[in-house]
Design an enzyme around this catalytic site. Structure first.
Site, PDB file in Angstrom:
ATOM      1  N   GLY A  69       0.844  -1.190   0.000  1.00 26.23           N
ATOM      2  CA  GLY A  69       0.000   0.000   0.000  1.00 26.23           C
ATOM      3  C   GLY A  69       0.874   1.231   0.000  1.00 26.23           C
ATOM      4  N   CYS A  70       0.381   2.291   0.576  1.00 22.59           N
ATOM      5  CA  CYS A  70       1.111   3.557   0.614  1.00 22.59           C
ATOM      6  C   CYS A  70       2.495   3.363   1.238  1.00 22.59           C
ATOM      7  CB  CYS A  70       0.319   4.579   1.420  1.00 22.59           C
ATOM      8  SG  CYS A  70       1.194   6.134   1.650  1.00 22.59           S
ATOM      9  N   PHE A  71       3.525   3.839   0.557  1.00 19.68           N
ATOM     10  CA  PHE A  71       4.879   3.617   1.074  1.00 19.68           C
ATOM     11  C   PHE A  71       5.156   4.363   2.366  1.00 19.68           C
ATOM     12  CE2 PHE A  71       6.284   6.183  -2.943  1.00 19.68           C
ATOM     13  CZ  PHE A  71       5.761   7.371  -2.448  1.00 19.68           C
ATOM     14  N   TRP A  72       4.424   5.426   2.656  1.00 24.55           N
ATOM     15  CA  TRP A  72       4.633   6.136   3.929  1.00 24.55           C
ATOM     16  C   TRP A  72       4.412   5.200   5.105  1.00 24.55           C
ATOM     17  CZ3 TRP A  72       0.936  10.842   2.870  1.00 24.55           C
ATOM     18  CH2 TRP A  72       1.479  11.648   1.877  1.00 24.55           C
TER      19      TRP A  72
END
Length: 179
Positions: free
Chosen positions: A12-15
């Protein structure tokens, strides 16, 4: 330190994924980026269109003498949903697919074994859709994406999505967490 290894994970979102792995003992470097797409040196804006084939990923460098590939992947499967195709929560698109991009045959073998075990044991109640592929290409994300959670802990997305993943990691894998 022994011989370091690199593996690339799309959760998902790399953050969020980066926020977890910077806390893992034995992981020596975490970088947000884009993997296995068709455009050289893509921008965030290009990847967000879902047309470049890239996945938002983190590139992990780790010391196998301190943490095994299996442990890296066990964390991965706890901090994201590997059963939803092309989405994680409200993030929807092929750039948010669950993926393991290996750089060694041992990583491939471990990843395939874990996915097979989870599907055989029906661990999630539905099939794991995580793709397990060789790392074909990788490009670092723009600087403002690097260490995003650490730099923006009070940003809404970080508080609502990344912080709970970090807390879940710390609770589930306390022995693997950095002090």
């Amino acid at each position: 330190m022994g011989d370091l290894q690199t593996i690339v994970l799309g959760g998902g979102c790399f953050w969020c994924t980066e926020a977890v792995y910077v806390n893992v003992r034995g992981v020596t470097d975490v970088e947000s980026g884009y993997a296995n797409g068709t455009v050289a040196h893509p921008t965030y804006e290009q990847v967000c269109t879902g047309t470049t084939g890239h996945n938002e990923v983190v590139k992990l460098t780790y010391d196998p003498a301190q943490i095994s590939t299996r442990q890296i992947l066990e964390i991965f499967f706890v901090v994201h949903d590997p059963t939803t195709l092309d989405r994680q929560g409200n993030d929807v698109g092929t750039q948010y697919r669950s993926g393991i991009y290996y750089t060694t045959d041992e990583q491939k073998q471990v990843a395939e074994e874990i996915v097979d075990e989870m599907n055989r044991d029906k661990l999630f109640g539905k099939p794991v859709v995580t793709e397990v592929l060789p790392l074909a290409s990788y490009y670092p994300a723009e600087e403002y994406h690097q260490d995003f959670f650490a730099k923006n802990p009070h940003q809404g997305y970080c508080m609502a999505v990344a912080a709970p993943k970090v807390a879940k990691f710390r609770k589930t894998f306390a022995a693997l967490a950095r002090p």
